[in-house]
Design a protein around this motif. Structure first.
Motif, PDB file in Angstrom:
ATOM      1  N   LEU A 134     -27.140 -40.351 -14.522  1.00 27.20           N
ATOM      2  CA  LEU A 134     -25.798 -40.570 -13.983  1.00 27.20           C
ATOM      3  C   LEU A 134     -25.966 -40.999 -12.533  1.00 27.20           C
ATOM      4  N   ARG A 135     -25.696 -42.273 -12.289  1.00 28.55           N
ATOM      5  CA  ARG A 135     -25.776 -42.808 -10.923  1.00 28.55           C
ATOM      6  C   ARG A 135     -24.396 -42.659 -10.301  1.00 28.55           C
ATOM      7  N   ALA A 136     -24.353 -41.938  -9.186  1.00 29.39           N
ATOM      8  CA  ALA A 136     -23.068 -41.624  -8.556  1.00 29.39           C
ATOM      9  C   ALA A 136     -22.477 -42.839  -7.850  1.00 29.39           C
ATOM     10  N   ASP A 137     -21.232 -43.165  -8.212  1.00 30.18           N
ATOM     11  CA  ASP A 137     -20.452 -44.138  -7.451  1.00 30.18           C
ATOM     12  C   ASP A 137     -19.777 -43.432  -6.284  1.00 30.18           C
ATOM     13  N   SER A 138     -19.357 -42.191  -6.538  1.00 22.93           N
ATOM     14  CA  SER A 138     -18.755 -41.384  -5.465  1.00 22.93           C
ATOM     15  C   SER A 138     -19.055 -39.918  -5.712  1.00 22.93           C
ATOM     16  N   ILE A 139     -19.216 -39.189  -4.609  1.00 19.12           N
ATOM     17  CA  ILE A 139     -19.393 -37.739  -4.640  1.00 19.12           C
ATOM     18  C   ILE A 139     -18.467 -37.168  -3.580  1.00 19.12           C
ATOM     19  N   SER A 140     -17.566 -36.298  -4.004  1.00 12.49           N
ATOM     20  CA  SER A 140     -16.662 -35.670  -3.039  1.00 12.49           C
ATOM     21  C   SER A 140     -16.620 -34.179  -3.300  1.00 12.49           C
ATOM     22  N   GLY A 141     -16.407 -33.438  -2.243  1.00  8.34           N
ATOM     23  CA  GLY A 141     -16.376 -31.984  -2.379  1.00  8.34           C
ATOM     24  C   GLY A 141     -15.277 -31.367  -1.540  1.00  8.34           C
ATOM     25  N   ARG A 142     -14.805 -30.230  -2.007  1.00 12.33           N
ATOM     26  CA  ARG A 142     -13.770 -29.463  -1.307  1.00 12.33           C
ATOM     27  C   ARG A 142     -14.259 -28.041  -1.103  1.00 12.33           C
ATOM     28  N   HIS A 143     -13.970 -27.523   0.058  1.00 14.90           N
ATOM     29  CA  HIS A 143     -14.257 -26.131   0.417  1.00 14.90           C
ATOM     30  C   HIS A 143     -12.907 -25.469   0.656  1.00 14.90           C
ATOM     31  N   ILE A 144     -12.622 -24.437  -0.097  1.00  9.51           N
ATOM     32  CA  ILE A 144     -11.334 -23.742   0.037  1.00  9.51           C
ATOM     33  C   ILE A 144     -11.603 -22.303   0.442  1.00  9.51           C
ATOM     34  N   GLU A 145     -10.933 -21.893   1.495  1.00  6.02           N
ATOM     35  CA  GLU A 145     -11.048 -20.522   2.001  1.00  6.02           C
ATOM     36  C   GLU A 145      -9.681 -19.867   1.868  1.00  6.02           C
ATOM     37  N   LEU A 146      -9.616 -18.762   1.136  1.00  5.19           N
ATOM     38  CA  LEU A 146      -8.367 -18.038   0.986  1.00  5.19           C
ATOM     39  C   LEU A 146      -8.378 -16.843   1.931  1.00  5.19           C
ATOM     40  N   SER A 147      -7.263 -16.611   2.541  1.00  6.67           N
ATOM     41  CA  SER A 147      -7.164 -15.432   3.396  1.00  6.67           C
ATOM     42  C   SER A 147      -5.794 -14.783   3.136  1.00  6.67           C
ATOM     43  N   ASP A 148      -5.775 -13.469   3.174  1.00  5.72           N
ATOM     44  CA  ASP A 148      -4.511 -12.752   2.987  1.00  5.72           C
ATOM     45  C   ASP A 148      -3.753 -12.725   4.288  1.00  5.72           C
ATOM     46  N   ARG A 149      -2.478 -13.004   4.191  1.00  8.91           N
ATOM     47  CA  ARG A 149      -1.609 -12.955   5.362  1.00  8.91           C
ATOM     48  C   ARG A 149      -0.543 -11.904   5.095  1.00  8.91           C
ATOM     49  N   HIS A 150      -0.485 -10.970   5.946  1.00  7.91           N
ATOM     50  CA  HIS A 150       0.511  -9.909   5.801  1.00  7.91           C
ATOM     51  C   HIS A 150       1.586 -10.091   6.865  1.00  7.91           C
ATOM     52  N   ASP A 151       2.821 -10.296   6.388  1.00  9.05           N
ATOM     53  CA  ASP A 151       3.939 -10.471   7.321  1.00  9.05           C
ATOM     54  C   ASP A 151       4.584  -9.161   7.653  1.00  9.05           C
TER      55      ASP A 151
END
Length: 151
Positions: A134-151
């Motif tokens: 599999l020759r990559a035409d595109s490679i993309s990545g996402r980093h998601i950080e979840l944090s709790d917010r207390h109001d």
């Protein structure tokens, strides 16, 4: 309420994630018909190529898709709460014939650990084991950080 902070991964971050893992989900498409399977891969970060060993039976849907030169997408992800990362690769899947095999191919396919030996309901002569790149035409990545917010 959980807040989400999402950032795009750098090429070195996507290469690191792809190098840490050996499995993902390969999706193939032809016309409007999708097909997805879990696979094992070897990854060459310098060439941005993936090496896959795929097994199918004569009447399998997998074999039908592979023979149709489908568009390919590979998804690899990891989750370690509160962090989630995913990489999506789009590209061209090409069968590698035994005549084209090089020492480099053999080394890369060695990293694709599954399937090495598997138990199948079909007799071995019916199994078709083929090597793909599999020759990559595109490679993309996402980093998601979840944090709790207390109001």
């Amino acid at each position: 309420m959980a807040l989400e902070k999402q950032t795009e991964m750098t090429p070195s971050d996507t290469d690191a994630l792809l190098g840490r893992h050996e499995t993902g989900v390969l999706s193939l498409a032809r016309d409007d018909d999708p097909y997805a399977i879990p696979i094992s891969y070897g990854y060459d970060a310098d060439e941005r190529k993936f090496y896959l060993r795929l097994v199918s039976t004569p009447d399998s849907e997998k074999r039908q898709f592979l023979s149709s030169n489908p568009d390919a997408r590979l998804v690899v992800y990891e989750e370690d709460e509160p962090t989630y990362q995913s990489v999506v690769v789009t590209g061209t899947l090409t069968e590698i014939s035994r005549d084209e095999m090089t020492v480099e191919h053999v080394e890369q396919y060695g990293d694709a650990k599954r399937p090495l030996f598997e138990i199948w309901g079909e007799s071995k002569p019916d199994l078709d084991i083929k090597l793909y790149e599999l020759r990559a035409d595109s490679i993309s990545g996402r980093h998601i950080e979840l944090s709790d917010r207390h109001d």
